[in-house]
Design an enzyme around this catalytic site. Structure first.
Site, PDB file in Angstrom:
ATOM      1  CG  ASP A   1      39.253  35.660  37.125  1.00  0.00           C
ATOM      2  OD1 ASP A   1      40.235  36.396  37.331  1.00  0.00           O
ATOM      3  OD2 ASP A   1      38.206  35.720  37.798  1.00  0.00           O
TER       4      ASP A   1
ATOM      5  CG  HIS B   1      37.514  36.496  41.097  1.00  0.00           C
ATOM      6  ND1 HIS B   1      38.446  37.006  40.243  1.00  0.00           N
ATOM      7  CD2 HIS B   1      37.898  36.862  42.351  1.00  0.00           C
ATOM      8  CE1 HIS B   1      39.375  37.649  40.935  1.00  0.00           C
ATOM      9  NE2 HIS B   1      39.058  37.571  42.221  1.00  0.00           N
TER      10      HIS B   1
END
Length: 151
Positions: free
Chosen positions: A118, A19
């Site tokens: 995120d 990520h």
């Protein structure tokens, strides 16, 4: 007329290398426009990020709260894998969800123009919006992975 002022951008990826890397790539693109990037993560992840970072990205450490049963220094999925304790994933998620307050305190202190977060850090937009800070949800995984998500 275009607004030429420098934007103050907070980037907040999930605490996993898969990520973090797309967020770093996005940050590099934003930097080409002359904006200021503050990149939030944990100490363990920051050490890894420093090996990949471009100099103008500012790293901001987010302190993780203590969660009983989770070994000290475990701040990501890779941390659990290294100690062979993937059974503790629920405790890691609990620890990360408890970051709401420290995240909010940093936002209040830094007063960014907006936050790019995120999708897995679901509470980020709630915290930022309470302070009047706009958010952008950057999804750092593909549609195949999303098809397995609950919801």
């Amino acid at each position: 007329m275009a607004d030429d002022r420098q934007l103050h951008v907070v980037m907040f990826p999930w605490f996993a290398q898969g990520h973090i890397t797309p967020f770093l790539n996005l940050a590099k693109s934003i930097l080409t426009s002359g904006h200021r990037i503050l990149f939030f993560s944990t100490l363990v992840n920051i050490e890894w990020i420093k090996k990949k970072i471009v100099p103008r990205i500012e790293l901001v450490e987010l302190q993780l709260p203590f969660v009983d049963g989770l070994p000290a220094g475990v701040e990501s999925m890779i941390g659990l894998s290294k100690i062979g304790r993937t059974d503790l994933v629920p405790l890691l998620f609990q620890e990360i969800d408890l970051c709401e307050q420290p995240f909010g305190a940093l936002l209040k202190l830094l007063s960014p123009d907006f936050v790019i977060f995120d999708a897995t850090l679901w509470w980020t937009s709630w915290v930022a919006n309470k302070m009047g800070v706009p958010t952008i949800n950057f999804i750092a995984f593909d549609i195949a992975a999303m098809s397995f998500a609950k919801g």
